[in-house]
Scaffold this motif. Structure first.
Motif, mmCIF file in Angstrom:
data_model
loop_
_atom_site.group_PDB
_atom_site.id
_atom_site.type_symbol
_atom_site.label_atom_id
_atom_site.label_comp_id
_atom_site.label_asym_id
_atom_site.label_seq_id
_atom_site.Cartn_x
_atom_site.Cartn_y
_atom_site.Cartn_z
ATOM 1 N N MET A 81 10.745 -10.015 1.113
ATOM 2 C CA MET A 81 9.800 -9.440 2.063
ATOM 3 C C MET A 81 10.195 -9.876 3.464
ATOM 4 S SD MET A 81 5.640 -9.617 2.247
ATOM 5 C CE MET A 81 5.518 -11.307 2.793
ATOM 6 N N ASP A 82 10.187 -8.915 4.391
ATOM 7 C CA ASP A 82 10.501 -9.229 5.788
ATOM 8 C C ASP A 82 9.593 -8.426 6.702
ATOM 9 O OD1 ASP A 82 11.853 -6.652 6.627
ATOM 10 O OD2 ASP A 82 13.217 -7.249 5.022
ATOM 11 N N ASN A 83 9.707 -8.654 8.012
ATOM 12 C CA ASN A 83 8.773 -8.059 8.965
ATOM 13 C C ASN A 83 9.221 -6.704 9.517
ATOM 14 O OD1 ASN A 83 10.797 -8.833 10.738
ATOM 15 N ND2 ASN A 83 9.381 -9.673 12.256
ATOM 16 N N ASP A 84 10.231 -6.083 8.949
ATOM 17 C CA ASP A 84 10.641 -4.740 9.369
ATOM 18 C C ASP A 84 9.995 -3.736 8.423
ATOM 19 O OD1 ASP A 84 11.842 -2.457 10.308
ATOM 20 O OD2 ASP A 84 13.795 -2.904 9.432
ATOM 21 N N PRO A 85 9.023 -2.933 8.909
ATOM 22 C CA PRO A 85 8.325 -2.021 8.005
ATOM 23 C C PRO A 85 9.152 -0.804 7.582
ATOM 24 C CG PRO A 85 7.489 -1.769 10.227
ATOM 25 C CD PRO A 85 8.462 -2.911 10.259
ATOM 26 N N GLU A 86 10.308 -0.607 8.169
ATOM 27 C CA GLU A 86 11.157 0.542 7.828
ATOM 28 C C GLU A 86 11.754 0.359 6.435
ATOM 29 O OE1 GLU A 86 12.134 4.213 8.794
ATOM 30 O OE2 GLU A 86 11.101 2.889 10.182
ATOM 31 N N LEU A 87 11.511 1.326 5.558
ATOM 32 C CA LEU A 87 12.040 1.232 4.200
ATOM 33 C C LEU A 87 13.533 1.534 4.195
ATOM 34 C CD1 LEU A 87 9.244 2.975 2.119
ATOM 35 C CD2 LEU A 87 9.659 0.537 2.428
ATOM 36 N N PRO A 88 14.315 0.727 3.490
ATOM 37 C CA PRO A 88 15.761 0.953 3.463
ATOM 38 C C PRO A 88 16.139 2.115 2.553
ATOM 39 C CG PRO A 88 15.211 -0.859 2.031
ATOM 40 C CD PRO A 88 13.928 -0.443 2.713
ATOM 41 N N TRP A 113 14.567 -0.973 -9.668
ATOM 42 C CA TRP A 113 14.409 -1.502 -8.327
ATOM 43 C C TRP A 113 13.406 -0.630 -7.591
ATOM 44 C CZ3 TRP A 113 15.597 0.354 -3.351
ATOM 45 C CH2 TRP A 113 16.166 1.614 -3.321
ATOM 46 N N GLY A 114 12.910 -1.156 -6.492
ATOM 47 C CA GLY A 114 11.964 -0.382 -5.700
ATOM 48 C C GLY A 114 11.774 -0.994 -4.335
ATOM 49 N N ARG A 115 10.979 -0.312 -3.553
ATOM 50 C CA ARG A 115 10.666 -0.764 -2.193
ATOM 51 C C ARG A 115 9.318 -0.184 -1.820
ATOM 52 N NH1 ARG A 115 14.876 3.524 -1.659
ATOM 53 N NH2 ARG A 115 13.658 5.224 -0.871
ATOM 54 N N TYR A 116 8.564 -0.929 -1.031
ATOM 55 C CA TYR A 116 7.297 -0.419 -0.543
ATOM 56 C C TYR A 116 6.954 -1.079 0.774
ATOM 57 C CZ TYR A 116 5.469 -4.543 -3.043
ATOM 58 O OH TYR A 116 5.236 -5.811 -3.501
ATOM 59 N N ARG A 117 6.171 -0.356 1.536
ATOM 60 C CA ARG A 117 5.758 -0.803 2.868
ATOM 61 C C ARG A 117 4.389 -1.463 2.770
ATOM 62 N NH1 ARG A 117 6.228 3.894 5.405
ATOM 63 N NH2 ARG A 117 8.355 3.459 6.076
ATOM 64 N N LEU A 118 4.238 -2.540 3.524
ATOM 65 C CA LEU A 118 2.940 -3.173 3.733
ATOM 66 C C LEU A 118 2.538 -2.824 5.165
ATOM 67 C CD1 LEU A 118 3.797 -6.552 2.019
ATOM 68 C CD2 LEU A 118 2.444 -4.680 1.077
ATOM 69 N N THR A 119 1.457 -3.359 5.652
ATOM 70 C CA THR A 119 0.978 -3.002 6.983
ATOM 71 C C THR A 119 2.045 -3.171 8.057
ATOM 72 O OG1 THR A 119 -1.246 -3.627 6.342
ATOM 73 C CG2 THR A 119 -0.803 -3.451 8.707
ATOM 74 N N ASP A 120 2.664 -4.325 8.118
ATOM 75 C CA ASP A 120 3.664 -4.570 9.166
ATOM 76 C C ASP A 120 4.923 -5.214 8.590
ATOM 77 O OD1 ASP A 120 2.509 -6.940 8.531
ATOM 78 O OD2 ASP A 120 2.104 -7.572 10.579
ATOM 79 N N SER A 121 5.217 -4.913 7.343
ATOM 80 C CA SER A 121 6.388 -5.489 6.682
ATOM 81 C C SER A 121 6.780 -4.590 5.514
ATOM 82 C CB SER A 121 6.091 -6.904 6.198
ATOM 83 O OG SER A 121 4.997 -6.902 5.303
ATOM 84 N N LYS A 122 7.787 -5.025 4.780
ATOM 85 C CA LYS A 122 8.198 -4.285 3.586
ATOM 86 C C LYS A 122 8.659 -5.263 2.512
ATOM 87 C CE LYS A 122 13.069 -3.572 4.619
ATOM 88 N NZ LYS A 122 13.056 -4.213 5.896
ATOM 89 N N VAL A 123 8.702 -4.749 1.299
ATOM 90 C CA VAL A 123 9.185 -5.497 0.146
ATOM 91 C C VAL A 123 10.255 -4.644 -0.538
ATOM 92 C CG1 VAL A 123 8.578 -6.404 -2.133
ATOM 93 C CG2 VAL A 123 6.996 -6.695 -0.203
ATOM 94 N N VAL A 124 11.354 -5.271 -0.898
ATOM 95 C CA VAL A 124 12.395 -4.640 -1.706
ATOM 96 C C VAL A 124 12.612 -5.560 -2.911
ATOM 97 C CG1 VAL A 124 14.741 -3.725 -1.750
ATOM 98 C CG2 VAL A 124 13.480 -3.747 0.410
ATOM 99 N N TRP A 125 12.664 -4.985 -4.095
ATOM 100 C CA TRP A 125 12.743 -5.803 -5.309
ATOM 101 C C TRP A 125 13.680 -5.153 -6.320
ATOM 102 C CZ3 TRP A 125 11.436 -3.292 -9.736
ATOM 103 C CH2 TRP A 125 10.646 -2.131 -9.592
ATOM 104 N N PHE A 126 14.095 -5.954 -7.299
ATOM 105 C CA PHE A 126 14.882 -5.438 -8.417
ATOM 106 C C PHE A 126 14.563 -6.234 -9.670
ATOM 107 C CE2 PHE A 126 17.646 -8.622 -6.502
ATOM 108 C CZ PHE A 126 18.114 -9.342 -7.603
ATOM 109 N N GLU A 127 14.869 -5.644 -10.818
ATOM 110 C CA GLU A 127 14.693 -6.314 -12.099
ATOM 111 C C GLU A 127 15.997 -6.309 -12.862
ATOM 112 O OE1 GLU A 127 11.561 -4.345 -14.245
ATOM 113 O OE2 GLU A 127 10.005 -5.303 -13.033
ATOM 114 N N LEU A 128 16.210 -7.390 -13.579
ATOM 115 C CA LEU A 128 17.344 -7.530 -14.495
ATOM 116 C C LEU A 128 16.784 -7.867 -15.872
ATOM 117 C CD1 LEU A 128 19.640 -9.740 -12.247
ATOM 118 C CD2 LEU A 128 19.831 -7.270 -12.620
ATOM 119 N N ASN A 129 17.432 -7.372 -16.904
ATOM 120 C CA ASN A 129 17.016 -7.681 -18.288
ATOM 121 C C ASN A 129 18.003 -8.620 -18.912
ATOM 122 O OD1 ASN A 129 14.921 -5.846 -18.002
ATOM 123 N ND2 ASN A 129 16.158 -4.184 -18.774
#
Length: 129
Positions: A81-88, A113-129
């Protein structure tokens, strides 16, 4: 006799926006996964994909960032999670591009994997099995 690791556990890492952040995140994720008995191959894949997420965050945001690792039964989820709300978005991979392969690697190697925007930040995530 060593204790059996818990089936689910979490690790949270708070970093400053600094060129050293990807190295710190790589080391932390790899060490945590290996310490909890995951295979070196899985730890290496998680290390690489974490590095890509954190490198993108350092490049595109200007504030602190967070990395977390969550394990569940058979699934490892890592997010940033970081403070750039722009989704990659992933860029087309070409052999002559000096950068831009990070999300392409995540898409190719992660189970999900996925990405989503919060109010003033974003989250990018992934899963491994």
């Amino acid at each position: 006799m060593p204790a059996t690791p818990p089936r689910t556990w979490e690790c949270h890492l708070h970093l400053t926006n600094d060129p050293r952040a990807p190295r710190i995140a790589r080391h932390t994720i790899r060490t945590a996964l290996l310490d909890y008995g995951n295979s070196p191959e899985l730890a290496a894949m998680a290390e690489l994909l974490t590095s890509e997420l954190v490198s993108n965050a350092v490049k595109h945001s200007d504030g602190p960032l967070s990395v977390w690792l969550h394990t569940g039964t058979g699934v490892i989820r890592i997010g940033e999670m970081d403070n750039d709300p722009e989704l990659p978005n992933s860029l087309p991979c070409t052999t002559d591009a000096p950068f831009g392969r990070g999300l392409s690697l995540v898409q190719a190697m992660a189970a999900r994997w996925g990405r989503y925007r919060l109010t003033d930040s974003k989250v990018v995530w992934f899963e491994l099995n």
